[in-house]
Design a protein around this motif. Structure first.
Motif, PDB file in Angstrom:
ATOM      1  N   GLN A 312      48.771  25.741  26.621  1.00 41.71           N
ATOM      2  CA  GLN A 312      48.081  25.078  28.063  1.00 41.71           C
ATOM      3  C   GLN A 312      49.066  25.707  29.052  1.00 41.71           C
ATOM      4  O   GLN A 312      50.379  25.758  28.831  1.00 41.71           O
ATOM      5  N   SER A 313      48.526  26.287  30.084  1.00 43.17           N
ATOM      6  CA  SER A 313      49.129  26.975  31.297  1.00 43.17           C
ATOM      7  C   SER A 313      48.529  26.540  32.641  1.00 43.17           C
ATOM      8  O   SER A 313      47.476  25.701  32.567  1.00 43.17           O
ATOM      9  N   VAL A 314      48.622  27.479  33.339  1.00 45.91           N
ATOM     10  CA  VAL A 314      47.698  27.409  34.673  1.00 45.91           C
ATOM     11  C   VAL A 314      47.436  28.724  35.234  1.00 45.91           C
ATOM     12  O   VAL A 314      47.783  29.833  34.922  1.00 45.91           O
ATOM     13  N   SER A 315      46.214  28.718  36.021  1.00 48.05           N
ATOM     14  CA  SER A 315      45.933  29.911  36.737  1.00 48.05           C
ATOM     15  C   SER A 315      46.456  30.076  37.769  1.00 48.05           C
ATOM     16  O   SER A 315      46.227  29.116  38.882  1.00 48.05           O
ATOM     17  N   LEU A 316      47.176  31.190  38.265  1.00 45.64           N
ATOM     18  CA  LEU A 316      47.867  31.333  39.461  1.00 45.64           C
ATOM     19  C   LEU A 316      46.802  31.398  40.657  1.00 45.64           C
ATOM     20  O   LEU A 316      46.889  31.029  41.753  1.00 45.64           O
ATOM     21  N   SER A 317      45.743  32.104  40.411  1.00 43.38           N
ATOM     22  CA  SER A 317      44.936  32.592  41.324  1.00 43.38           C
ATOM     23  C   SER A 317      43.765  31.342  41.892  1.00 43.38           C
ATOM     24  O   SER A 317      43.775  30.971  42.777  1.00 43.38           O
ATOM     25  N   ARG A 318      43.474  30.513  40.803  1.00 49.45           N
ATOM     26  CA  ARG A 318      42.592  29.449  40.832  1.00 49.45           C
ATOM     27  C   ARG A 318      43.239  28.149  40.915  1.00 49.45           C
ATOM     28  O   ARG A 318      42.818  27.075  41.241  1.00 49.45           O
TER      29      ARG A 318
END
Lengths: 369, 369, 369, 369
Positions: A312-318
């Motif tokens: 699990q991580s995050v999208s920096l752009s979205r």
């Protein structure tokens, strides 16, 4: 905030995993030392990927190119620069940095460099930067050996498998044997268990961590300083520069919690005309200064964050949560390859302490009246 | 090899336990900060001997005298020097240095300084030198607090008694309560057990060690550097300057050996528009750089070597084995007094990292196009 | 004792004149700067040999190869390493080091490196090492220009020909014109005289020295420090690293001997709401700190020691006096090529002072109440 | 940006002119040196105000108080801290800082410290800070003397009166005589002229500057480094830390402009079995490294900015032009008092270079095969 270690000798690291080249400049190394290239290559080989069953299959060859500081195979005393070309770079293996890999420096590097970092393969954070460290350390180790100082590391713990400690051994034997083992341990019978642990981690697309223990034999008493340049300060400073090292301890380390003062104190004893110690709980350092016993320390090494499982991580752009699957070639267990890096960093630190001490002794000569 | 820490701010320590005075110069601290003397005194009081049941009865008062760098109660930005006169020195309590005390720096200091050291009461190695460290750290802590950064330490382990860890706590509460406890722990029910452990050690003329855990809350992501100036390198360098500290670890530390990569990785998560982490196994530092989570680290503290029992040592003059009985006033357990020292060193290190970062950010402004 | 400059930014130099390559690592340069390669090449061209009538005919091309720290043409904020391959090395031109060349570092280098130095063409002492310095300085200069800071040097004196000083000029104009002149001077009418002086020296197999003056425009007040990190200390430290520089002065410099206090003091004046100075005798630095006026300094440059005439020296092996005739390609006057090196070193120093100041200002924000 | 010199030995300066105390910590000085207090007092006396006709009448006595690093009169090798209490502070003599004094650091200090500086009597910028420098330098000079190294300075120029240079003298004699002169010059017949120059300046409420020349005899060849740690870099760095020094040059310095290469080169000669030089135009340093000849350098010293005449400045609060008359006690010529400061800084720098070299030699022993 730099990639330069500034002791009596100085080490400058540069390069990114998938850039033109990585390398180092070692500044302040003595003149007149004939490079033992076989020794250096052997050290590099121990660190290199793609050797055995358990290491990443990236084939880099790690061919060092010496740019300066050596002439006719002998050190000149001038800055010694070595580079390693990045031959087998496959940037397409690495996901777009929009989704930082958990456990890696992707996110922190992104913030630290204000979004301008070369993130490919970890960039400047890559474990590949330890190749030039090993070159520098091999050179320092060669010098120290000519002074009677040897440096040896083993796997103290891998997952749940615990090897014996160097600590009770007042002298070191069979050091060469350790360097030749694929999983260097004191108790050879533990190797199958450790292999099984790694194999299991690999099968699960996971990784496994552990503890490395290192000892420096042959140091005289008197090296170091009471506070900010203590042996522990200098060595821990260097050890924590190794990616994945999350703990450093000396002697009994965190085990000191279990020892009363009467158990922890090392009694002094005469051995002929020399002063020695009955035990080495302190790991050869008291008040930040060597006491003539082997310097023994441990490094906690976290399991490599590169695993095959989805995470699990995050999208920096979205700006939303996003899964990430780490592609590419990875080691299920970094410990075997980390051993020569720990030895190399130790050699660099000890060399620096040694030169400081040489300066102090040189100023002292004839003064003591 | 000096008693100077050289980061973006610099700290120079000087003095011997039984000399004229001990002190420090803090160089590079910002101008315009009004000293919170109540806070500084409170920190000094926590470190001072002679307060409670379990601390040495030496009465020094630890009255700081500010020599420079402060005008009308406000920092000038110029070197800030503070000294503590040695009022209650009783050198007659200390045995002749002919027989070095085991576990102390008597022998290593003797070698290091070529026999010219001031050995009285440990001289420059004395734990008393931590008083000026606490002053400097209290000042840095005050500054950091005005920036939203707080630093808190507790006893994670004392002998066999193990407190809960800071690590799972993603936010810190009741920090003030901890500072007020005589034995600061998260599980207040452990206090009697710890007191019993100390009492027992004292009755036996012995001493007891343990582990201190410290956390820094409120740090932004981006502080630190990939290698030699990593957060871990800088903080461990400082922590190992504290007498008795023999191990430093971050996050899960040596516990990482038990964690698979999939367990050790901290997943990134969106929290509104901000990036945060689901867990904090890494202790707030990845790739040597803060990730915005609390920085959590542990220090192994050995039992104080000063014990009442007779111990084995050697006579330097007669070159033969000799017993030694350490006279004087000693703490059976140094941990409570070491807590503010750990906090102080952390504040100094964080302040230095913070200022480095401020410089980087200042260079960046407007550049990013 | 290293070839590393350690300010807020760090510069590591390496390489020998006739080794594999020379180069530098610039550590701490901001991320996100798009390299202006045309500007860098222009600076390198001004330093390069073999361009004009008066410079050595060695053709090296000085092609920089960027190994790290740049990605897609933009700085990453990570260590930036650049090397220059030594293409036109002709070691056979250089006499055996048995007879050290007067005025060169042959003898001192031989002693310093215990006889292990690479002496070919001056080795690590070679003026060729200034090529990487110019690359680093061009980059810093580009950054500073984006902040409104410009750096300009001219020949203040060449042999007996004296140009006007920058000092009385409170603002700088036509700086670009200077960089384009083969002999950059304020009084263009002096060019023929200077050319004549150089031509005469060359005809006699001799060389000629002089003085370079440099100014930095656009610096705010407040950079620097009272003592060891004064603007003068930092800049002179760097300037004396340039081979052949034997003097550094600020403002009126050695001319201050002729000025009474009443003449030397620069009166403060209001200019609208801003504070400025009526004169600039101090060269923009007071108490080690910039005052907002142009920083103006001078460097004494000795005539290059490489001359065609036979000179007196000694044979190291035979331990007797011996003549030496320096073969090879040499400049009769090094000043034109030294100008961009002085500008580059100034840019590196100012960049470091600027970053220090940015850190101080960042710590100050909001504190002033 | 600190008030710390960080060489192989480190010097930390602290204190403000009218604060509690000024002082220094010398860190890294060898253990076992018996302090020659008579020598130290003599050096301090040469720097002290209120001695002769031409020096300020402030009576401070400059009584050093040793806080640490010395025991029973012998250095312990630990940080050596000395303070000077500010006894004769008369802050009422100094004008309100609303109107900065021209030529002083009032304005630059005000900007640098964001308005929080202790401006009384120049605060941390005060020439009074040179008292601890002289203590440190006297100690280093004593050590160096025991190694055969002597340091001597004289007034090379005062206003328009020019003394002979040290440069042509290949050996130094009558050094002691110089230290005893009120105006130390080689040509004693110039003293009346110099006295007349100072007297005239004083009568006019003005001041006078000049040039100090210093030489270091007895240094072996080999100290220093090619670039950033060249002898010139290290010494100039220190010299520019002295308030009022605005130029530093080595050997022929700015006179090199007048010398052709053939004139500037120092020919090597055998002297028995030793290598020496026929001349010393280079001032004992080639390629940044000592060549065994006397190290000779010059410092330009501006006329002290404190003059009795009314001067033009600005009011910081009213933001308008305003006159300023500097009250208080001032020297019409600072040169005599600056001589021991130049010698002291030279001793500190040479001591640091010496210790670096001792470390290199210690690493070399036995290696050369």
């Amino acid at each position: 905030m730099s990639s330069i270690f500034s002791g009596a000798i100085k080490l400058s690291l540069f390069g990114q995993s998938h850039g033109e080249a990585i390398g180092m400049t070692l500044d302040g190394f003595p003149a007149g030392v004939t490079l033992d290239m076989a020794h250096i290559r052997q050290m590099l080989l121990r660190r290199a990927p793609g050797r055995g069953e358990f290491t990443s299959s990236r084939q880099e060859d790690d061919v060092p190119e010496i740019l300066s500081g050596v002439w006719k195979g002998v050190t000149t005393g001038q800055p010694l620069t070595v580079i390693f070309r990045n031959q087998d770079a496959r940037p397409e293996d690495y996901p777009d940095m929009d989704v930082p890999r958990p456990g890696h420096a992707d996110y922190t590097g992104h913030v630290h460099y204000f979004g301008h970092e070369d993130y490919r393969g970890g960039g400047h954070f890559s474990g590949r930067l330890t190749a030039p460290v090993v070159f520098a350390g091999a050179l320092c180790g060669q010098y120290l050996k000519s002074r009677g100082v040897t440096i040896t590391a083993h796997i103290l713990r891998l997952g749940d498998v615990q090897d014996d400690s160097f600590l009770p051994l007042l002298t070191m034997e069979n050091a060469d044997r350790l360097a030749e083992m694929s999983l260097p341990v004191l108790r050879a019978d533990l190797v199958p268990k450790m292999e099984e642990t790694i194999r299991k981690a690999r099968e699960q697309g996971d990784s496994v961590g552990g503890t490395i223990e290192c000892r420096v034999d042959g140091l005289p008493a008197g090296l170091g300083a009471p506070f900010f340049d203590s042996v522990e300060s200098v060595l821990s400073h260097l050890m924590f520069s190794i990616p994945a090292v999350k703990g450093v301890s000396f002697g009994e380390g965190f085990g000191f919690a279990r020892l009363a003062g009467s158990q922890a104190n090392d009694a002094l004893r005469m051995q002929g005309d020399n002063i020695t110690f009955q035990t080495n709980h302190s790991g050869g350092v008291q008040g930040g200064i060597t006491n003539g016993m082997p310097v023994v320390f441990q490094c906690a090494v976290r399991a490599t964050p590169s695993i095959a499982m989805e995470q699990q991580s995050v999208s920096l752009s979205r700006k939303e949560n996003a899964p990430v699957a780490v592609q590419g070639r990875h080691d299920p267990c970094i410990l075997p390859r980390a051993l020569p890096v720990v030895e190399a960093m130790a050699a660099i630190g000890v060399m620096s302490l040694w030169q400081e001490r040489a300066g102090q002794e040189g100023m002292q000569t004839g003064e003591k009246a």
